[in-house]
Design a protein around this motif. Structure first.
Motif, short mmCIF file in Angstrom:
data_model
loop_
_atom_site.label_atom_id
_atom_site.label_comp_id
_atom_site.label_asym_id
_atom_site.label_seq_id
_atom_site.Cartn_x
_atom_site.Cartn_y
_atom_site.Cartn_z
N UNK A 424 43.82 84.35 19.67
CA UNK A 424 43.50 84.86 21.01
C UNK A 424 44.47 84.31 22.06
N UNK A 425 45.65 83.93 21.60
CA UNK A 425 46.65 83.37 22.51
C UNK A 425 48.02 83.94 22.15
N UNK A 426 48.80 84.30 23.19
CA UNK A 426 50.15 84.80 22.97
C UNK A 426 51.05 84.23 24.06
N UNK A 427 52.34 84.34 23.84
CA UNK A 427 53.30 83.84 24.82
C UNK A 427 54.35 84.90 25.12
N UNK A 428 54.87 84.86 26.35
CA UNK A 428 55.92 85.78 26.78
C UNK A 428 57.11 84.93 27.24
N UNK A 429 58.20 84.97 26.49
CA UNK A 429 59.41 84.23 26.85
C UNK A 429 60.34 85.16 27.61
N UNK A 430 60.86 84.69 28.75
CA UNK A 430 61.71 85.55 29.56
C UNK A 430 62.80 84.73 30.22
N UNK A 431 63.84 85.42 30.65
CA UNK A 431 64.96 84.78 31.30
C UNK A 431 64.80 84.89 32.80
N UNK A 432 65.05 83.76 33.49
CA UNK A 432 64.97 83.75 34.95
C UNK A 432 66.17 84.45 35.55
N UNK A 433 66.15 84.63 36.86
CA UNK A 433 67.16 85.45 37.52
C UNK A 433 68.58 84.93 37.34
N UNK A 434 68.71 83.59 37.21
CA UNK A 434 70.07 83.06 37.08
C UNK A 434 70.65 83.30 35.70
N UNK A 435 69.79 83.68 34.74
CA UNK A 435 70.26 84.00 33.40
C UNK A 435 70.55 82.79 32.54
N UNK A 436 70.45 81.60 33.10
CA UNK A 436 70.77 80.39 32.35
C UNK A 436 69.54 79.60 31.95
N UNK A 437 68.38 80.00 32.39
CA UNK A 437 67.15 79.28 32.09
C UNK A 437 66.11 80.22 31.50
N UNK A 438 65.39 79.69 30.53
CA UNK A 438 64.28 80.44 29.95
C UNK A 438 62.97 79.88 30.46
N UNK A 439 61.99 80.76 30.60
CA UNK A 439 60.64 80.34 30.98
C UNK A 439 59.66 80.98 30.01
N UNK A 440 58.48 80.40 29.93
CA UNK A 440 57.46 80.89 29.00
C UNK A 440 56.13 81.03 29.75
N UNK A 441 55.53 82.19 29.59
CA UNK A 441 54.17 82.40 30.09
C UNK A 441 53.24 82.39 28.89
N UNK A 442 52.31 81.44 28.88
CA UNK A 442 51.35 81.35 27.78
C UNK A 442 50.02 81.93 28.26
N UNK A 443 49.51 82.90 27.53
CA UNK A 443 48.29 83.61 27.91
C UNK A 443 47.22 83.33 26.86
N UNK A 444 46.09 82.80 27.31
CA UNK A 444 44.95 82.56 26.43
C UNK A 444 43.80 83.44 26.88
N UNK A 445 43.37 84.32 25.98
CA UNK A 445 42.25 85.21 26.28
C UNK A 445 40.98 84.53 25.78
N UNK A 446 40.31 83.82 26.69
CA UNK A 446 39.11 83.07 26.31
C UNK A 446 38.01 84.04 25.90
N UNK A 447 37.78 85.04 26.70
CA UNK A 447 36.88 86.14 26.38
C UNK A 447 37.26 87.31 27.28
N UNK A 448 36.42 88.33 27.34
CA UNK A 448 36.77 89.51 28.13
C UNK A 448 36.74 89.25 29.63
N UNK A 449 36.14 88.12 30.05
CA UNK A 449 36.03 87.80 31.47
C UNK A 449 37.00 86.71 31.92
#
Length: 594
Positions: A424-449
């Motif tokens: 019930x958890x996924x991550x989104x890895x993306x590049x920031x605007x400068x193109x030299x740094x990576x960031x990660x958004x970690x999403x945890x779906x605890x339940x539907x609310x």
């Protein structure tokens, strides 16, 4: 040559005959079965074509058409002694069609076992408009509703158990509870103990609407001014290889007694109030739901081992979601991964990559579930929470899917890689605007609310920003829109030190929680028509009331609720409401979705 001569003789013989005479001949031929008792298939097809070609302008042709439909659906048929009523019959129900001269229909009544016949406006309308195909499909739905193995006595008992289950589900749905959303319909779907329950009509089964996405809400409000239809479960029965103890009377007392969580106290399943039968109750999901194997195991624990369909085809969950989406190309190979180009307003494009090897993990494999079997009304609230949880995960993943044509020369504003973590958890890895740094958004779906987001960026920690992103995600249930909001917020943070208090972020947080919104704050949903984007002072006050823990709602539409316990009860979900839909339904739209 012999066959051609025979056909020529037949054509010349019946050239001057009317269609009615030809029809009577074919019907007489059908009465002459083969040695094994089966009717000749070519003759059957011939009769079907003749019926379809005939203009139903007499009582005889109408009866013939009804008899053919009954035969196609495995039903019996006969005329009343006065030959003014045609009966279509099965073991547990029958249909009365009251006829008038000229093939017109006066009334259509449906009768279930042990119940008096009741007029069916929908079936009557179909026959009056001579929509025989649609009428036949309605009968097919009735037949499938009563598709139970066993003799007549067993079928009657199983149908009786289903009726008592429906009574108990109504009682549960009318228990008092806290109102968490300002729109009663949305609140009932998302927060009701068993969703939005509707009784069966015209022979159709009881329905439970158990989940609706924010986009469904917006599109419904834009098109018709009312909330659209979400995901639905039909309450039915089905045959089982093993016997299960099913109720033969209501298991909830009147008035209902509730526990500390606000749920009813059920009578135990004893020999006097239940019986062991070769069947189970079913939640028939419409549409079918792609479900993780771990969630199927949860369902098995809830129902005490009553399991779902056997021989399921197991595939990665995103691949299942693509197959169930009619807009997607189901032939896309998942082995090497899939990439989607997601268009957003203002000519913004995101790229979302799903690596095939990562999503092939066992923890993210699932199957398409059409029915969920159970044996007790107390199972339903917990089952619906699992279905809602899975629906929320599916909505998030599917928000990255698009049929937009991939263009090698397209310049993406954001490139993202979506990876699985736990079930019930996924991550989104993306590049920031400068193109030299990576960031990660970690999403945890605890339940539907509840959904928790953590934004991991180089040399940057801001828990207020995490809370902000979580609120955006819960509001829109869309990963691309959330990533768009993140990109806008962090675009200028990498260049220098972050101030202790970000005025823009503080303002955005204020907008989320209370402030009325202007027309400029409407979200950009691809393909969605925006509702009015202003909130009156009265609407804001209503929203504040909606989150009050002392505000209770109880439907009084059904007489079954007359004796319901109206005392305030403990909230079974004591967490603070995140207000997934409240602002949207009242017309205001959060500025962070721009």
């Amino acid at each position: 040559m012999k066959t051609r001569t025979l056909m020529s003789d037949l054509k010349s013989k019946y050239a001057d005959k009317s269609w009615n005479e030809t029809l009577q001949l074919v019907r007489r031929c059908m009465e002459k079965t083969k040695g094994d008792g089966r009717v000749s298939e070519p003759i059957t097809r011939c009769l079907e074509k003749i019926n379809e070609a005939l203009n139903v302008s007499s009582m005889t042709t109408m009866v013939s058409r009804l008899e053919m439909i009954a035969k196609q659906r495995g039903l019996g048929s006969h005329l009343s002694p006065t030959e003014t009523v045609c009966y279509l019959t099965a073991d547990l129900f029958y249909i009365e069609v009251v006829l008038l001269p000229g093939g017109r229909v006066e009334d259509v009544r449906a009768a279930h076992h042990g119940e008096p016949p009741v007029s069916s406006p929908s079936l009557l309308q179909l026959l009056r408009m001579k929509k025989f195909h649609e009428f036949s499909l309605k009968l097919d739905d009735l037949v499938s509703f009563y598709n139970i193995q066993g003799d007549s006595d067993v079928k009657v008992k199983i149908f009786s158990a289903l009726r008592h289950l429906e009574t108990d589900l109504f009682k549960i749905s009318h228990l008092p509870r806290s109102l968490r959303e300002s729109d009663l319909h949305v609140d009932l779907i998302m927060n009701g103990r068993i969703g939005n329950v509707q009784p069966g009509r015209d022979g159709a089964p009881m329905t439970i609407e158990y989940y609706i996405s924010p986009l469904d809400v917006l599109m419904g409000l834009s098109d018709t001014g009312v909330v659209g239809v979400g995901r639905v479960a039909l309450v039915m029965v089905g045959s089982s290889d093993t016997s299960h103890r099913l109720q033969m009377e209501s298991l909830i007392s009147s008035p209902p007694q509730v526990d500390s969580f606000g749920f009813p106290v059920f009578e135990p399943l004893t020999d006097s109030c239940s019986e062991s039968l070769p069947a189970t109750f079913l939640l028939k999901l419409q549409p079918a739901l792609p479900m993780l194997m771990s969630f199927m195991e949860k369902i098995g624990k809830i129902t005490d081992g009553v399991m779902a369909e056997k021989h399921l085809q197991v595939e990665p969950l995103p691949q299942l979601l693509m197959k169930t989406n009619t807009k997607q190309n189901s032939k896309i190979s998942w082995t090497d991964g899939v990439q989607f180009a997601v268009p957003l307003p203002a000519s913004e494009y995101h790229s979302y990559v799903f690596p095939g090897a990562e999503w092939g993990r066992e923890s993210w494999k699932g199957a398409l579930i059409h029915t969920v079997p159970f044996s007790h009304p107390g199972h339903v609230p917990a089952l619906l929470e699992v279905l809602r949880h899975q629906s929320a995960i599916n909505i998030l993943l599917a928000s990255c899917f698009t049929d937009h044509h991939l263009d090698a020369g397209l310049q993406y504003d954001l490139r993202c890689e979506v990876l699985p973590e736990s079930d019930h958890c996924l991550s989104v890895t993306f590049s920031l605007d400068d193109g030299n740094h990576l960031a990660v958004l970690q999403v945890t779906v605890v339940d539907s609310h509840q959904m928790s987001c953590g934004l991991l960026m180089p040399d940057f920690v801001d828990h207020n920003l995490d809370d902000y992103v979580s609120r955006v995600l819960v509001r829109c249930m869309s990963i691309p829109i959330t990533m768009r909001a993140i990109r806008r917020k962090v675009s200028g943070l990498i260049a220098g030190p972050v101030p202790e208090a970000d005025p823009e972020l503080t303002t955005a947080m204020d907008i989320i929680t209370s402030a009325p919104l202007s027309d400029e704050s409407a979200p950009d949903f691809p393909g969605a028509v925006e509702p009015p984007a202003s909130v009156s002072h009265e609407a804001a006050e209503e929203e504040a009331m909606a989150t009050s823990p002392g505000y209770y709602v109880m439907s009084v539409a059904s007489p079954l609720a007359d004796n319901a316990n109206t005392e305030a009860v403990a909230d079974p979900s004591p967490c603070v409401s995140l207000g997934v839909y409240s602002h949207w339904v009242t017309g205001g739209l959060p500025a962070e979705l721009l």
